[in-house]
Write an enzyme that holds these catalytic residues in place. Sequence first.
Site, short mmCIF file in Angstrom:
data_model
loop_
_atom_site.label_atom_id
_atom_site.label_comp_id
_atom_site.label_asym_id
_atom_site.label_seq_id
_atom_site.Cartn_x
_atom_site.Cartn_y
_atom_site.Cartn_z
CG ASN A 74 -1.76 1.24 1.36
OD1 ASN A 74 -2.40 1.63 0.39
ND2 ASN A 74 -1.80 1.85 2.54
CB SER A 115 5.23 4.96 4.24
OG SER A 115 5.70 5.96 5.11
CG HIS A 149 -0.43 5.94 4.76
ND1 HIS A 149 -1.80 5.99 4.83
CD2 HIS A 149 0.03 6.71 5.77
CE1 HIS A 149 -2.16 6.76 5.85
NE2 HIS A 149 -1.07 7.20 6.44
CG ASP A 202 -2.77 3.23 6.91
OD1 ASP A 202 -2.79 2.66 5.81
OD2 ASP A 202 -3.53 4.17 7.21
#
Length: 222
Positions: A111, A140, A113, A149
């Site tokens: 992911n 990140s 973020h 997260d």
Amino acid sequence: MSAPRLRVAVLASGRGSNLQALIVARDAGALPVDFVVVGSDKANAGALQLAKDAGIPTFTLSAKDFASRRDFDLELFRRLDASGAQVLVLAGFMRIIDGEALSPWVGRMINIHPSLLPKYRGLHTHRRALEAGDTEHGASVHYVTAELDGGPVIAQARIGIQPGDDEAQLAHRLLTFEHQLLPAVLTLMAEQRLDLIAPNRVALDGKLLDAPLQLRNSALVD
Ligand code: GRF
């Protein structure tokens, strides 16, 4: 004969500029992957149109068609499994995914973020960095785990916060670096250089990282 290319699925809820950056990197020959499907929870997501324009198959799942989050996520992963994807990239996918449903993908799901994790998990990251008086902000890319997260961070891009920055300016300036960061990390995955070492460490070329890789001059450094 060259090695088979990594088969990648992307999930996105919004405009899709990170998806576009991945497609551009692939087209430039810098990212040896095939995009097998792009999925969204929003029928009008810009990302879907970008994918169609690039000839990538798409699907949409609408939350209102499912009785529960878990039912949605089970169908989501059924579609992703059926696509033949080996790796899943969340590029602005704005839903929390059920931890049990995603567990078979841990280690092959990343992911992006917009914060320097572990700072500012969740939403409104730019505003929160400004309100905190931070002088530095960033993005990140992390492995996705059941913790929102919270999975191990692979790599980060850092930018300074300038006096007078507002939320929109900061988000806009950071996005340019997100567009370098995500393809760079996915390239390492395609080259089979990255591993998640359970429960929360990242290895590059078989060596544990003590800190996330950093984006400098468009390249990732240890
Ligand atoms: C990016 O800021 C990304 O970091 C966050 O959502 C935004 C998606 O933007 N997760 P886009 O749809 O890729 O343009």
